[in-house]
Design a protein around this motif. Sequence first.
Motif, mmCIF file in Angstrom:
data_model
loop_
_atom_site.group_PDB
_atom_site.id
_atom_site.type_symbol
_atom_site.label_atom_id
_atom_site.label_comp_id
_atom_site.label_asym_id
_atom_site.label_seq_id
_atom_site.Cartn_x
_atom_site.Cartn_y
_atom_site.Cartn_z
ATOM 1 N N THR A 276 0.843 -1.200 0.000
ATOM 2 C CA THR A 276 0.000 0.000 0.000
ATOM 3 C C THR A 276 0.877 1.249 0.000
ATOM 4 O O THR A 276 2.089 1.166 0.244
ATOM 5 N N HIS A 309 -0.126 -0.505 -5.190
ATOM 6 C CA HIS A 309 -0.964 0.658 -5.462
ATOM 7 C C HIS A 309 -0.375 1.489 -6.590
ATOM 8 O O HIS A 309 0.848 1.652 -6.698
ATOM 9 N N ASP A 416 -8.707 1.708 -2.605
ATOM 10 C CA ASP A 416 -8.231 1.514 -1.235
ATOM 11 C C ASP A 416 -7.868 0.061 -0.967
ATOM 12 O O ASP A 416 -7.816 -0.767 -1.882
ATOM 13 N N GLU A 442 -5.544 -0.158 7.723
ATOM 14 C CA GLU A 442 -5.331 -1.112 6.627
ATOM 15 C C GLU A 442 -4.911 -2.471 7.178
ATOM 16 O O GLU A 442 -5.375 -3.518 6.712
#
Length: 516
Positions: A276, A309, A416, A442
């Motif tokens: 992430t 990401h 997300d 997360e």
Amino acid sequence: MAIDIKQVLKNLGIDQVNQGVSSGTKWFDTAGDTTASYSPIDGELIGKVKNATWDDYEKLITKAQKAFVIWRKVPAPIRGEVIRQIGLELRKHKDDLGALVSYEMGKIFQEGKGEVQEMIDICDFAVGQSRLINGVSLQSERVDHRLFEQYQPLGVVGIVTSFNFPVAVWAWNTALAAIAGDVVIWKPSSKTPLSAIATQKLIQKVLKENDVPEGVFNLIVAKSSVMGDQFLNDHRIPLMSVTGSSAVGKRVGEIVGKRLGKTILELGGNNAVIITPSADIPMALSSTVFGTVGTAGQRCTSTRRIIIHESIYEEVKEKLVNAYHKIKDRVGSPLDEKFLVGPLIDQGSVINFLNAVKRVQEEGGKILFGGEKLTGKGFESGNYVMPCIAEAENHYSIVQEETFAPIVYLIKYAGDIYDAIAIQNDVPQGLSSCCFTLNVREAEIFVSSAGSDCGIANVNVGTSGAEIGGAFGGEKETGGGRESGSDAWKVYMRRQTSTVNYGTALPLAQGIKFDF
């Protein structure tokens, strides 16, 4: 440190021709044919093995059944003492057995020793568990009655292991089965029989010194044509523990399930790392490189997909490719400590790797690094490949499969953490997973019920490698079985609910009146 393989084989009692049948305290000559084990490292002959026949198996399981009647009555802590001594014997021979595992399987020496350490660790765990096999006391609804649950020995446990962990998985099962009061019959991979034979020879001394009944710890090396479906279909074996591909697991489940037997299935993995925007990228890269190329991608927990990401995708991609360039010259003989990546187990695995490289490109993917077979000096066995990084999309058919080799797919995600998790979970397999993030939300989402659907879900820890303290296994096409730590011992036992009436009346449950 140079490893003298000839001396290693001598230390472990491996001969030019080895018997393939042992009842733990005795070895038996067989009428089967002889097969050879060659090292994937250099193609050299390590030794030969005399394969068992079905008649040999019948003799062995008869001994196992007789041994179970005796072994189940031995107090669990005494059974644990035998396992403790096996752990001590493994400690003495850790380097030698680790070297043989490395030479016969192809993993680097450090990993070979690590595999033996897993055996030692599960022995330690099982010793403690032998004093903690417990049940539960319940409250009866009837006066002067005691209601309780307990666990009893199950019987003969069949263990089928894979080449990639030729001895550790046997130990995971055997240490717990033995302290539970069971006896085992171990059929090792035909690709790594000598590591199994060496292990059996190491424990033989302990078994004799402790007067362990013949037939508790059994080994049988046999071809699948002899001991394949017949072994699985044997009603005398209440539990089969099998490690292999998902396709193999489906076959095992069908055969054993048809006779209502129990299974532990440790099957394929298609393990993903999610990175992430809040991740510690150096940490993620360090962990992921080992996850992708360790054991040349031949771990069930090897990292197959990296889901990144879009905001950090190019950065991570560049750094990962640079990291692979650093290991480019570290592919070679795993017995040489300067190398980090050894060979694949055989030519079939090389072909599967090359086919995966071809298929991902045909489906629209792009090769960023590696993907070729290595030739020339040091690669004469023909089993070496250059680890591959490919850009891909999760829906590609090749990405949906497990390729048991060092190929990893980079997949971009937007949105997300839920979007990343959706991609991760969108494969048939469900073994290991991890998320690199410093965002506590997360992290907690990833390990929540809305997160990873895998049997293993890590945060800031890679997919590959697991401590023996936790139960090991996966979901979906990974099989659903559990081995090793936590309460995995329970599957090797039968659960029993008991009621004892110590009163003078005989009331029925639910207040039923039945007078006559």
